[in-house]
Design a protein around this motif. Structure first.
Motif, PDB file in Angstrom:
ATOM      1  N   ARG A   1       0.886  -1.175   0.000  1.00 52.14           N
ATOM      2  CA  ARG A   1       0.000   0.000   0.000  1.00 52.14           C
ATOM      3  C   ARG A   1       0.921   1.222   0.000  1.00 52.14           C
ATOM      4  O   ARG A   1       1.556   1.521   0.995  1.00 52.14           O
ATOM      5  CB  ARG A   1      -0.923  -0.018   1.213  1.00 52.14           C
ATOM      6  CG  ARG A   1      -1.932   1.156   1.219  1.00 52.14           C
ATOM      7  CD  ARG A   1      -1.325   2.374   1.872  1.00 52.14           C
ATOM      8  NE  ARG A   1      -2.229   3.500   1.986  1.00 52.14           N
ATOM      9  CZ  ARG A   1      -1.891   4.696   2.437  1.00 52.14           C
ATOM     10  NH1 ARG A   1      -0.648   4.936   2.812  1.00 52.14           N
ATOM     11  NH2 ARG A   1      -2.774   5.660   2.530  1.00 52.14           N
ATOM     12  N   PRO A   2       1.023   1.960  -1.122  1.00 57.82           N
ATOM     13  CA  PRO A   2       1.926   3.109  -1.202  1.00 57.82           C
ATOM     14  C   PRO A   2       1.295   4.343  -0.580  1.00 57.82           C
ATOM     15  O   PRO A   2       0.072   4.484  -0.539  1.00 57.82           O
ATOM     16  CB  PRO A   2       2.108   3.293  -2.714  1.00 57.82           C
ATOM     17  CG  PRO A   2       0.784   2.852  -3.282  1.00 57.82           C
ATOM     18  CD  PRO A   2       0.303   1.735  -2.393  1.00 57.82           C
ATOM     19  N   ALA A   3       2.143   5.270  -0.127  1.00 50.55           N
ATOM     20  CA  ALA A   3       1.640   6.492   0.492  1.00 50.55           C
ATOM     21  C   ALA A   3       0.956   7.406  -0.518  1.00 50.55           C
ATOM     22  O   ALA A   3       0.049   8.150  -0.174  1.00 50.55           O
ATOM     23  CB  ALA A   3       2.792   7.233   1.170  1.00 50.55           C
ATOM     24  N   HIS A   4       1.394   7.327  -1.777  1.00 47.90           N
ATOM     25  CA  HIS A   4       0.892   8.250  -2.801  1.00 47.90           C
ATOM     26  C   HIS A   4       1.293   7.731  -4.179  1.00 47.90           C
ATOM     27  O   HIS A   4       1.925   6.672  -4.303  1.00 47.90           O
ATOM     28  CB  HIS A   4       1.446   9.655  -2.569  1.00 47.90           C
ATOM     29  CG  HIS A   4       2.898   9.676  -2.183  1.00 47.90           C
ATOM     30  ND1 HIS A   4       3.909   9.231  -3.009  1.00 47.90           N
ATOM     31  CD2 HIS A   4       3.505  10.070  -1.030  1.00 47.90           C
ATOM     32  CE1 HIS A   4       5.075   9.366  -2.397  1.00 47.90           C
ATOM     33  NE2 HIS A   4       4.856   9.864  -1.181  1.00 47.90           N
ATOM     34  N   ALA A   5       0.929   8.499  -5.205  1.00 54.33           N
ATOM     35  CA  ALA A   5       1.156   8.065  -6.579  1.00 54.33           C
ATOM     36  C   ALA A   5       2.637   7.913  -6.907  1.00 54.33           C
ATOM     37  O   ALA A   5       3.023   7.011  -7.660  1.00 54.33           O
ATOM     38  CB  ALA A   5       0.515   9.067  -7.543  1.00 54.33           C
ATOM     39  N   THR A   6       3.476   8.781  -6.340  1.00 52.77           N
ATOM     40  CA  THR A   6       4.905   8.698  -6.618  1.00 52.77           C
ATOM     41  C   THR A   6       5.495   7.392  -6.099  1.00 52.77           C
ATOM     42  O   THR A   6       6.260   6.714  -6.802  1.00 52.77           O
ATOM     43  CB  THR A   6       5.645   9.895  -5.994  1.00 52.77           C
ATOM     44  OG1 THR A   6       5.028  11.110  -6.443  1.00 52.77           O
ATOM     45  CG2 THR A   6       7.104   9.905  -6.388  1.00 52.77           C
ATOM     46  N   MET A   7       5.139   7.029  -4.867  1.00 53.96           N
ATOM     47  CA  MET A   7       5.615   5.762  -4.325  1.00 53.96           C
ATOM     48  C   MET A   7       4.984   4.580  -5.043  1.00 53.96           C
ATOM     49  O   MET A   7       5.609   3.532  -5.189  1.00 53.96           O
ATOM     50  CB  MET A   7       5.323   5.688  -2.820  1.00 53.96           C
ATOM     51  CG  MET A   7       6.282   6.502  -1.962  1.00 53.96           C
ATOM     52  SD  MET A   7       8.032   6.093  -2.223  1.00 53.96           S
ATOM     53  CE  MET A   7       8.079   4.404  -1.660  1.00 53.96           C
ATOM     54  N   ALA A   8       3.767   4.747  -5.520  1.00 49.12           N
ATOM     55  CA  ALA A   8       3.119   3.677  -6.287  1.00 49.12           C
ATOM     56  C   ALA A   8       3.917   3.376  -7.550  1.00 49.12           C
ATOM     57  O   ALA A   8       4.148   2.206  -7.905  1.00 49.12           O
ATOM     58  CB  ALA A   8       1.691   4.070  -6.640  1.00 49.12           C
ATOM     59  N   ASN A   9       4.360   4.427  -8.230  1.00 48.60           N
ATOM     60  CA  ASN A   9       5.172   4.238  -9.431  1.00 48.60           C
ATOM     61  C   ASN A   9       6.507   3.582  -9.092  1.00 48.60           C
ATOM     62  O   ASN A   9       7.013   2.736  -9.843  1.00 48.60           O
ATOM     63  CB  ASN A   9       5.420   5.584 -10.111  1.00 48.60           C
ATOM     64  CG  ASN A   9       4.173   6.166 -10.740  1.00 48.60           C
ATOM     65  OD1 ASN A   9       3.259   5.419 -11.109  1.00 48.60           O
ATOM     66  ND2 ASN A   9       4.116   7.479 -10.860  1.00 48.60           N
ATOM     67  N   PHE A  10       7.075   3.963  -7.951  1.00 49.59           N
ATOM     68  CA  PHE A  10       8.345   3.384  -7.517  1.00 49.59           C
ATOM     69  C   PHE A  10       8.184   1.895  -7.229  1.00 49.59           C
ATOM     70  O   PHE A  10       9.004   1.070  -7.645  1.00 49.59           O
ATOM     71  CB  PHE A  10       8.838   4.134  -6.276  1.00 49.59           C
ATOM     72  CG  PHE A  10      10.239   3.790  -5.851  1.00 49.59           C
ATOM     73  CD1 PHE A  10      11.251   3.582  -6.777  1.00 49.59           C
ATOM     74  CD2 PHE A  10      10.557   3.695  -4.503  1.00 49.59           C
ATOM     75  CE1 PHE A  10      12.543   3.285  -6.383  1.00 49.59           C
ATOM     76  CE2 PHE A  10      11.851   3.398  -4.086  1.00 49.59           C
ATOM     77  CZ  PHE A  10      12.843   3.183  -5.034  1.00 49.59           C
ATOM     78  N   VAL A  11       7.115   1.542  -6.520  1.00 49.78           N
ATOM     79  CA  VAL A  11       6.836   0.131  -6.202  1.00 49.78           C
ATOM     80  C   VAL A  11       6.678  -0.684  -7.488  1.00 49.78           C
ATOM     81  O   VAL A  11       7.235  -1.783  -7.616  1.00 49.78           O
ATOM     82  CB  VAL A  11       5.581   0.009  -5.318  1.00 49.78           C
ATOM     83  CG1 VAL A  11       5.098  -1.441  -5.249  1.00 49.78           C
ATOM     84  CG2 VAL A  11       5.863   0.531  -3.910  1.00 49.78           C
ATOM     85  N   THR A  12       5.950  -0.127  -8.433  1.00 52.41           N
ATOM     86  CA  THR A  12       5.739  -0.819  -9.714  1.00 52.41           C
ATOM     87  C   THR A  12       7.059  -1.019 -10.452  1.00 52.41           C
ATOM     88  O   THR A  12       7.320  -2.094 -11.014  1.00 52.41           O
ATOM     89  CB  THR A  12       4.773  -0.023 -10.606  1.00 52.41           C
ATOM     90  OG1 THR A  12       3.515   0.111  -9.934  1.00 52.41           O
ATOM     91  CG2 THR A  12       4.532  -0.737 -11.929  1.00 52.41           C
ATOM     92  N   SER A  13       7.906   0.008 -10.432  1.00 52.56           N
ATOM     93  CA  SER A  13       9.196  -0.094 -11.125  1.00 52.56           C
ATOM     94  C   SER A  13      10.098  -1.154 -10.507  1.00 52.56           C
ATOM     95  O   SER A  13      10.990  -1.699 -11.173  1.00 52.56           O
ATOM     96  CB  SER A  13       9.913   1.264 -11.104  1.00 52.56           C
ATOM     97  OG  SER A  13      10.415   1.566  -9.817  1.00 52.56           O
ATOM     98  N   LEU A  14       9.857  -1.484  -9.225  1.00 56.88           N
ATOM     99  CA  LEU A  14      10.652  -2.500  -8.537  1.00 56.88           C
ATOM    100  C   LEU A  14      10.028  -3.893  -8.628  1.00 56.88           C
ATOM    101  O   LEU A  14      10.559  -4.848  -8.065  1.00 56.88           O
ATOM    102  CB  LEU A  14      10.816  -2.112  -7.057  1.00 56.88           C
ATOM    103  CG  LEU A  14      11.566  -0.804  -6.781  1.00 56.88           C
ATOM    104  CD1 LEU A  14      11.594  -0.503  -5.284  1.00 56.88           C
ATOM    105  CD2 LEU A  14      12.990  -0.858  -7.327  1.00 56.88           C
ATOM    106  N   GLY A  15       8.910  -3.991  -9.326  1.00 58.51           N
ATOM    107  CA  GLY A  15       8.280  -5.296  -9.513  1.00 58.51           C
ATOM    108  C   GLY A  15       7.220  -5.642  -8.492  1.00 58.51           C
ATOM    109  O   GLY A  15       6.749  -6.787  -8.434  1.00 58.51           O
ATOM    110  N   GLY A  16       6.827  -4.675  -7.679  1.00 56.05           N
ATOM    111  CA  GLY A  16       5.770  -4.909  -6.703  1.00 56.05           C
ATOM    112  C   GLY A  16       4.402  -4.565  -7.260  1.00 56.05           C
ATOM    113  O   GLY A  16       4.277  -4.032  -8.363  1.00 56.05           O
ATOM    114  N   THR A  17       3.372  -4.864  -6.489  1.00 56.59           N
ATOM    115  CA  THR A  17       1.991  -4.555  -6.866  1.00 56.59           C
ATOM    116  C   THR A  17       1.419  -3.566  -5.850  1.00 56.59           C
ATOM    117  O   THR A  17       1.619  -3.710  -4.648  1.00 56.59           O
ATOM    118  CB  THR A  17       1.121  -5.828  -6.869  1.00 56.59           C
ATOM    119  OG1 THR A  17       1.695  -6.761  -7.784  1.00 56.59           O
ATOM    120  CG2 THR A  17      -0.302  -5.511  -7.290  1.00 56.59           C
TER     121      THR A  17
END
Length: 322
Positions: free
Chosen positions: A165-181
């Protein structure tokens, strides 16, 4: 003639009463619990506006999503459901990309200076990006990182395969770039989604981790200044422009870079105190990164050099992470 003179004197004596400013009672809305430091910050803000307006502007703070859901608070100010609202722009991915620059990993090191640097930089962009409302101020909480339930996250590759669960859209993009969901939810819902296994972990600040009870369902806590979250106070435009010049000046005085620092510092102290609270809890492993591990995270984040203007503003307020 005597009656006419008396009438004129009477009119002159009462005219100041008619010139007195109209009174306004503001509905101020946020979505965290009343026990959160933001409650007092908003109460103090209302009190300051009341004083500077000569008592003609009052207000009541409504916490805990009483007037609407966390995701809706920008539109609530725009539509007049509330007069002043607390907004997490990152709750609506793609809608406020400019302010999201303040959320890039390893950018901000301090809540007070970070809030002032962010606010001073963002003001000229807010007029366009948040044109539906009267922008008041922007701020951040203290830097924080990952908290997870079943897997210790040490290197960027450890995020692969995890539901975060990311804090915001920026961290969401970071998580996705690292292979997370990514698993989307507002802050009040985080404990539940981790407890039910919908998410494996979260990016969340320390004091709030305890306040929302998320520490009861997580085990591994990375102590690193990985990210911050940007927030804003915004005001309904119709309400603001209905005010007198004196009343607008009272609002403007309290919608300043200095006030952004006050709000950020108050919240930051609360979050910083949470580190020791989590360390003292049984069943938690709080860990720091080695210089090599930190370098790997910074390389994975790769902040854009185009952010030089924001970095300069943060440096001015002694809040640029080294």
């Amino acid at each position: 003639m005597r009656k006419a003179c008396l009438a004129l004197l009477l009119a002159a004596s009462v005219s100041p009463a008619f010139a007195q400013d109209k009174t306004f009672d503001l509905k101020v809305s946020h979505w965290v619990p009343a026990s959160h430091p933001l409650q007092k910050s908003l109460e103090d803000w209302v009190a300051a506006v009341n004083k500077d307006s000569g008592g003609t502007i009052t207000g009541k703070v409504f916490p805990a999503q009483q007037l609407g859901k966390a995701f809706d608070h920008y539109d609530m100010a725009r539509d007049g459901i509330a007069d002043v609202t607390y907004v997490n722009p990152g709750y609506q991915p793609g809608r406020f990309p400019i302010v999201g620059a303040g959320e890039l990993p390893f950018l901000i090191s301090d809540a007070k200076g970070g809030s002032m640097g962010l606010d001073a930089w963002y003001r000229k962009y807010a007029e366009k990006e948040m044109k539906d409302v009267k922008y008041c101020l922007a701020f951040v909480h203290s830097p924080s990182s990952f908290h997870s339930k079943t897997k210790k996250i040490v290197m960027p590759e450890d995020v692969k395969g995890l539901k975060i669960r990311p804090a915001h859209a920026t961290m969401a993009n970071f998580v996705t770039s690292l292979g997370g969901t990514n698993v989307q939810s507002s802050a009040p819902e985080v404990r539940d989604i981790i407890e039910r296994g919908v998410a494996d972990g979260v990016t969340f600040p320390w004091g709030s981790l305890v306040l929302f009870g998320i520490d009861k369902v997580t085990k591994y806590d990375m102590e690193a200044p990985l990210y911050t979250t940007t927030f804003v106070f915004v005001i309904n435009k119709d309400k603001y422009y209905a005010m007198s010049d004196k009343q607008k000046a009272a609002i403007d005085k309290n919608c300043s870079t200095e006030m952004a620092g006050v709000v950020g510092e108050h919240w930051g102290k609360f979050e910083d105190a949470g580190v020791d609270k989590v360390k003292a809890e049984a069943g938690h492993e709080v860990y720091k990164l080695t210089p090599e591990q930190t370098a790997a995270w910074k390389k994975a984040a790769d902040p854009d050099a185009a952010l030089s203007e924001l970095k300069a503003s943060l440096k001015k307020y002694n809040a640029l992470a080294e």
